[in-house]
Design an enzyme around this catalytic site. Structure first.
Site, PDB file in Angstrom:
ATOM      1  N   SER A  62       0.799  -1.125  -0.185  1.00 53.19           N
ATOM      2  CA  SER A  62       0.023   0.087   0.012  1.00 53.19           C
ATOM      3  C   SER A  62       1.013   1.105  -0.165  1.00 53.19           C
ATOM      4  O   SER A  62       2.244   1.340   0.248  1.00 53.19           O
ATOM      5  CB  SER A  62      -0.885   0.089   1.411  1.00 53.19           C
ATOM      6  OG  SER A  62      -0.163   0.196   2.311  1.00 53.19           O
ATOM      7  N   LYS A  63       0.350   2.531  -0.103  1.00 57.12           N
ATOM      8  CA  LYS A  63       0.801   3.760  -0.174  1.00 57.12           C
ATOM      9  C   LYS A  63       1.531   3.924   1.080  1.00 57.12           C
ATOM     10  O   LYS A  63       2.429   4.256   1.294  1.00 57.12           O
ATOM     11  CB  LYS A  63      -0.233   4.728  -0.271  1.00 57.12           C
ATOM     12  CG  LYS A  63       0.161   5.998  -0.747  1.00 57.12           C
ATOM     13  CD  LYS A  63      -0.981   6.960  -1.282  1.00 57.12           C
ATOM     14  CE  LYS A  63      -1.915   7.618  -0.228  1.00 57.12           C
ATOM     15  NZ  LYS A  63      -1.134   8.569   0.239  1.00 57.12           N
TER      16      LYS A  63
END
Ligand code: GLU
Length: 508
Positions: free
Chosen positions: A262-263
Site C-alpha cells: 500500500s501507499k
C-alpha cells in the site's frame, strides 16, 4: 472465443487518484499481451461513480501511460471505433440492459431509501441486500405490480439490483488461477443501475466489455469476488459466447509481512509506490512517484514485468521488444509477488549504466535546473555523464557523484590524508604538478605513466599517493578512476587543484 478473433484488451481504471505499481503492471500485461498477439489495447475510463471522481486523475493516468511508453490504441484522448471511452459519456446506453434484466426476472427495482437501508444495517450485523432479507424490503420482488408502477409514476427514486440465484454455483476458467467457482448464496444483490441513472461498475464493465469486443479481461485479483456477478450478467444478457477470458493478476505484496503493498508501506519504508508524483487536489498532499525519483521508464517497465512473470530462465533484463516477444500468461505466477525496493534500485542502476549519455542528459539537466544548477558546456556534461553513470542508482544521484567536475573542491576529507601527510608527499606533488605543466597533450596513459615513474623514483607506493591525489581532485574518497578524472578536468584545472590542496593538507 473463436480462435481467429482479434485480441482486444482494456485497462479500465476508475480515475480516483494516483496510479499504484499494481495498476501500472496491469497496464503493462495488457499492453504486452495485445502487442504479442497484434491486438488492440484500449484505455477506458470507468468514471460512473461521481462521488469518487477526482479532478486531474484521468490526465494523470494518461501521462503515466505516456511516460511508460504504453500508449493505448483507443482511448478518450485518441478516440477509436468504439468511442466514447469515458463511461460517464456512455450513460444513456446502460439503462436498456438493466431494464432487460428486470423484464427477464434477473434483476429488480429497489425503492429502499438510504435511511431505510441504514436502519437495516443497524438492526442486522453484516447486513447484505440479498437472499437472506430481500423478501422483506421495498422492492419489486415483494411489492405488487400496481404498487411498483405507482412508485415509478411518482418518480420515486430507485436502484436496479441483480437478483442473485439461490443454490447455484458460478464456474469459470481463469487463465492464471485455473478453475474458479463461487456459491451464489454468498454473493449479495449488487446494484446495477443507481438512482441517478448511472450504471455501477458491475453493469458498465460487462456492457462495455461486450460492446467494445474485449477478448481478455486483465485485472487485479481484488476484483475476483466481483467475477460471479459479472459472469451471471454475461449469461443473463445472452452474451456468454462473447465473454472475455478472465485474467486475474496476483497482488503485489509488501516487502515485509503479508498483504497488498500500500501507499502507507511506501511511506513507512521510504520508497514510492506510485508511477509518478500524485498531488491530491483536495488536501494538496503529494505522494511520491518513481519518475521523480530519477527512475528510467524502461527500467520501471522491466522491473514491473518481473513482478509476477518470468520467461522461465534466469534472465532479468528485457527490453520492451523482448517482453512483447516473450510474454505469455502461462508464465504469470499465481502467487503474489513481493516488492523488493533494493531489487527495483538494481534495475534502474543497470539501465542507467547501459544508457547513452545523450539520452540521460535531458532528464539530468531538468533535475539540475530544479536545484538552480546550470551547466553550459554540453560536450563536457556528456563526458561527465559517461564517466559517472555507472555509479548512479537514480538520476538524482548525479550531482552528488559529479559536482567536483564542475566546481573546484572547497573542502577536503582531511581525515583521510592528513594523518599520513609528510614532506616527501608535499615534494612529490610539487614536482608532479610542474611536470604536468610541461605536458603538451593530456591523456590518461601519459598522466598515469608520469605519476608512476615519479612515484618509483621517490620510492613511494601507490597506496601512499593515489588517495591524496583523489582527495585533491574530488574533495572526498569517491568517484571514478583518478587518472580519468584528471584527464577530464584538464591540465590547468588538475594542476590548480593539486597546488591548492597541498596548502590545505599541509596546514595544521
Ligand atoms: N474500474 C475498475 C478499477 O478501477 C476496473 C476493474 C476491471 O478491470 O474490471 O480498477
Amino acid at each position: 472465443m473463436s480462435a481467429n478473433k482479434k485480441v482486444r484488451v482494456r485497462f479500465a481504471p476508475s480515475p480516483t487518484g494516483g496510479l499504484h505499481l499494481g495498476g501500472v503492471r496491469t497496464v503493462l500485461f495488457n499492453y504486452l499481451f495485445a502487442r504479442h498477439h497484434q491486438g488492440d489495447f484500449v484505455l477506458r475510463i470507468e468514471d460512473t461513480d461521481q462521488n469518487r471522481f477526482v479532478e486531474g486523475a484521468e490526465q494523470y493516468i494518461v501521462d503515466c501511460l505516456k511516460w511508460c511508453g504504453l500508449n493505448p490504441d483507443e482511448s478518450p484522448q485518441v478516440g477509436g471505433p468504439f468511442a466514447p471511452y469515458r463511461q460517464s459519456e456512455r450513460k444513456a446506453s446502460y439503462r436498456q440492459y438493466a431494464e432487460q434484466l428486470v423484464q427477464q426476472g434477473n434483476a429488480y427495482y429497489a425503492f429502499d431509501t438510504p435511511e431505510e437501508l441504514e436502519a437495516q444495517r443497524q438492526k442486522t450485523p453484516n447486513f447484505r441486500y440479498g437472499l437472506d432479507n430481500r423478501q422483506g424490503l421495498q422492492n419489486s420482488l415483494n411489492l405488487s405490480e400496481d404498487d411498483v408502477n405507482a412508485l415509478l409514476e411518482k418518480n420515486t427514486p430507485y436502484v436496479i439490483r441483480i437478483k442473485m440465484p439461490v443454490d447455484e454455483t458460478v464456474n469459470f476458467e481463469d487463465m492464471i488461477r485455473g478453475h474458479v467457482s463461487f456459491d451464489t448464496n454468498l454473493v449479495d444483490d449488487k446494484v446495477l443501475l443507481k438512482a441517478d441513472g448511472m450504471p455501477t461498475y458491475h453493469l458498465a464493465v460487462v456492457v462495455d466489455d461486450y460492446l467494445m469486443k474485449i477478448t481478455h479481461a486483465f485485472r487485479g485479483e481484488e476484483w475476483l469476488p466481483s467475477a460471479p456477478v459479472h459472469i451471471l450478467l454475461w449469461e443473463y444478457l445472452g452474451w456468454k459466447t462473447d465473454m472475455p477470458q478472465w485474467v486475474h493478476l496476483p497482488l503485489i505484496l509488501k516487502p515485509d509481512g503479508n498483504g497488498k503493498l500500500s501507499k502507507r508501506d511506501g511511506d513507512r519504508l521510504g520508497f514510492p509506490v506510485y508511477a509518478m508524483n500524485w498531488t491530491d487536489p483536495k488536501t494538496g498532499d503529494v505522494t511520491k512517484g518513481f519518475r521523480e525519483l530519477g527512475y528510467l521508464p524502461e527500467a520501471f517497465i522491466n522491473m514491473l514485468a518481473l513482478l509476477g512473470w518470468n520467461d522461465g530462465t534466469e534472465q532479468e533484463i528485457f527490453s520492451i521488444e523482448q517482453l512483447i516477444e516473450k510474454f505469455s500468461i502461462d508464465r504469470v505466477s499465481k502467487a503474489g509477488a513481493k516488492f523488493d525496493f533494493e531489487k527495483a534500485k538494481w534495475f534502474n542502476h543497470e539501465y542507467i549504466k547501459k544508457s547513452e549519455a545523450a539520452s540521460l542528459k535531458p532528464e539530468i539537466l531538468k533535475l539540475l535546473k530544479e536545484q538552480d544548477i546550470i551547466i553550459a558546456d554540453d560536450e563536457y556534461l556528456l563526458k561527465v555523464i559517461d564517466m559517472v553513470k555507472e555509479r548512479l542508482t537514480f538520476l538524482q544521484d548525479f550531482w552528488e557523484q559529479s559536482s567536483f567536475f564542475f566546481n573546484t573542491p572547497e573542502a577536503y576529507d582531511l581525515n583521510a590524508v592528513q594523518p599520513k601527510w609528510n614532506d616527501s608527499k608535499t615534494e612529490f606533488f610539487k614536482i608532479l604538478s610542474s611536470e604536468f605543466a610541461a605536458f603538451n597533450t593530456w591523456e590518461v596513459p601519459e598522466i598515469e605513466a608520469d605519476f608512476k615513474r615519479l612515484m618509483g623514483s621517490n620510492s613511494l607506493k601507490p597506496g601512499d599517493l593515489l588517495l591524496p591525489l583523489r582527495v585533491m581532485l574530488v574533495g572526498g574518497k569517491f568517484g571514478p578512476g583518478v587518472f580519468d578524472i584528471a584527464a577530464l578536468l584538464g591540465k590547468e584545472e588538475t594542476i590548480k587543484r593539486i597546488q591548492k590542496a597541498i596548502i590545505a593538507f599541509t596546514e595544521k
